[in-house]
Design an enzyme around this catalytic site. Structure first.
Site, PDB file in Angstrom:
ATOM      1  N   TRP A 103       5.216   3.414  -8.157  1.00 52.94           N
ATOM      2  CA  TRP A 103       4.514   2.467  -7.280  1.00 52.94           C
ATOM      3  C   TRP A 103       3.008   2.644  -7.380  1.00 52.94           C
ATOM      4  O   TRP A 103       2.266   1.665  -7.426  1.00 52.94           O
ATOM      5  CB  TRP A 103       5.021   2.577  -5.840  1.00 52.94           C
ATOM      6  N   ASP A 173      -0.687   3.513   0.275  1.00 54.22           N
ATOM      7  CA  ASP A 173       0.559   2.761   0.324  1.00 54.22           C
ATOM      8  C   ASP A 173       1.585   3.656   1.020  1.00 54.22           C
ATOM      9  O   ASP A 173       2.020   4.665   0.460  1.00 54.22           O
ATOM     10  CB  ASP A 173       1.002   2.426  -1.108  1.00 54.22           C
ATOM     11  N   LYS A 197      11.818  -0.681   4.948  1.00 52.01           N
ATOM     12  CA  LYS A 197      12.457   0.634   4.818  1.00 52.01           C
ATOM     13  C   LYS A 197      12.621   1.284   6.186  1.00 52.01           C
ATOM     14  O   LYS A 197      13.723   1.621   6.580  1.00 52.01           O
ATOM     15  CB  LYS A 197      11.647   1.521   3.883  1.00 52.01           C
TER      16      LYS A 197
HETATM   17  N1  PMP Z   1       5.266   0.623  -2.669  1.00 49.33           N
HETATM   18  C1  PMP Z   1       6.330   1.402  -2.439  1.00 49.33           C
HETATM   19  C2  PMP Z   1       6.116   2.858  -2.175  1.00 49.33           C
HETATM   20  C3  PMP Z   1       7.614   0.863  -2.438  1.00 49.33           C
HETATM   21  O1  PMP Z   1       8.673   1.620  -2.215  1.00 49.33           O
HETATM   22  C4  PMP Z   1       7.773  -0.532  -2.679  1.00 49.33           C
HETATM   23  C5  PMP Z   1       9.122  -1.211  -2.650  1.00 49.33           C
HETATM   24  N2  PMP Z   1      10.206  -0.494  -2.981  1.00 49.33           N
HETATM   25  C6  PMP Z   1       6.635  -1.292  -2.943  1.00 49.33           C
HETATM   26  C7  PMP Z   1       5.404  -0.688  -2.903  1.00 49.33           C
HETATM   27  C8  PMP Z   1       6.737  -2.757  -3.220  1.00 49.33           C
HETATM   28  O2  PMP Z   1       7.021  -3.379  -2.031  1.00 49.33           O
HETATM   29  P1  PMP Z   1       7.407  -4.908  -1.900  1.00 49.33           P
HETATM   30  O3  PMP Z   1       8.714  -5.089  -2.574  1.00 49.33           O
HETATM   31  O4  PMP Z   1       7.470  -5.082  -0.412  1.00 49.33           O
HETATM   32  O5  PMP Z   1       6.314  -5.691  -2.525  1.00 49.33           O
END
Ligand code: PMP
Length: 362
Positions: A103, A173, A197
């Site tokens: 991520w 994030d 989550k």
């Molecule tokens: N950052 C992290 C740490 C994540 O776990 C996720 C989704 N699994 C995201 C960003 C992306 O999020 P979204 O699908 O809501 O765009």
């Protein structure tokens, strides 16, 4: 209840049962309004009371200082990967990224379009199993901000403390450990998180931003990505994800009723300890690759020494109503996501299952 499974998905993930039941009881006619939350005007007094209460409760939970704004946005955390450099940087501004998993890497790549990001540390060569020692970080002296992902959902690595950025601006994030423990918000310039989550359904992204950082977006910034527009309009510039915000509000209320994030952290530690201990005490039958001191309380990846048994593990667990245990396709093995709403009973059942499975196959 009997017909529900223990859902170990990484997100969308399980929600607290009492929250779902409350939403069910209010679905058809919200508190005598004669309509459901899905049918309300986002500018009516009923919905305003919902979004204001959600914000107030989140402020209480995280002890958010008054000089921070709270925004309820759309587009997921992925949209913030672009919104952040667009709002904080000119195209030639330098920014630093610590990449501890996929991520963080995605955030870095998106930032390349709108700023000059540099990866000052990457855990990739060690398969994203570590967090760097902060004193070793070679921060760019002129970086506008330092970006981290506080919990890497796929690899299961979590910051337990936070680095101090050279220029004071730390951006995080927190999608997969948001509201899982107390956090000192004043250490951060921006905290952002997709809700799906720990705090609600997908479709809502929470952004907590220090007010002095608002109002300098690049000219090309779309209105939907401009923090100033959303801040001035209290997240109601356009039609917000009303039902999702309502659900987040119910979760915030529930977290407060449980005693707040200090209590939540204790519960999360207990669940994670139980599972990591089962892995570590299996004499190598199960393995977690992540360095012990930075193992995530939320996402627990593990492999089997006899990897050919992994598909069977996942299948047999599902038969016992424990679902979504397959690891991310990029890592393999298994992953148990044990967010706030996963009850201790779910982790206990998984650990019992793991011991039985080992006894059968050792
Ligand atoms: N950052 C992290 C740490 C994540 O776990 C996720 C989704 N699994 C995201 C960003 C992306 O999020 P979204 O699908 O809501 O765009």
């Amino acid at each position: 209840s009997q017909d529900r499974v223990f859902n170990f998905a990484a997100g969308p993930a399980n929600l607290p049962e009492n929250v779902l039941l409350k939403a069910q009881s209010e679905l058809y006619n919200w508190r005598g309004s004669g309509m459901s939350v899905m049918e309300m005007s986002h500018r009516g007094k009923e919905f305003l009371s919902i979004i204001q209460k959600a914000e107030a409760d989140l402020r209480t939970l995280l002890n958010i200082p008054p000089e921070y704004s709270v925004l309820f946005l759309q587009g997921g955390a992925t949209t913030q990967f672009a919104a952040i450099p667009l709002n904080l940087c000119k195209p030639d501004d330098k920014v630093d990224y610590v990449v501890t998993g996929s991520w963080g890497d995605k955030a870095f790549k998106e930032a390349q379009k709108y700023s000059q990001p540099k990866v000052i540390w990457s855990g990739k060569s060690e398969k994203y199993t570590k967090i760097p020692a902060f004193e070793e970080l070679e921060q760019s002296p002129d970086a506008k901000y330092l970006h981290i992902c506080t919990n890497e959902t796929i690899h299961g690595v979590e910051f337990k403390t936070y680095p101090t950025p050279k220029n004071g601006l730390l951006i995080a994030d927190m999608s997969s450990n948001f509201c899982s423990k107390p956090v000192d918000v004043s250490k951060f310039g921006i905290i952002y998180a997709g809700a799906q989550k720990n705090v609600g359904p997908s479709g809502v992204t929470v952004v907590i931003i220090r007010k002095d950082l608002i109002g300098n977006a690049q000219e090309i910034t779309p209105v939907m990505l401009d923090f100033k527009i959303h801040d001035e309009n209290k997240s109601l510039y356009n039609t917000p994800p009303c039902y999702g915000i309502y659900m987040c509000g119910l979760v915030f209320e529930d977290l407060l009723e449980q005693g707040g994030l200090g209590e939540i952290e204790k519960k999360n530690k207990r669940k994670a300890d139980l599972l990591y201990n089962a892995i570590d005490e299996s004499k190598g039958f199960y393995r977690c690759p992540v360095e012990k001191s930075v193992r995530s309380l939320m996402n627990v990846p593990f492999t089997l020494e006899k990897s050919e048994l992994e598909a069977e593990f996942v299948k047999e667990a599902a038969k016992e109503k424990m679902v979504q245990l397959k690891g991310h396709r990029s890592v393999g093995g298994m992953r148990a996501s044990i967010y706030n709403a996963m009850p201790l009973a779910g982790v206990e059942k998984l650990v019992d299952f793991m011991k039985d499975f080992q006894a059968k196959h050792a």
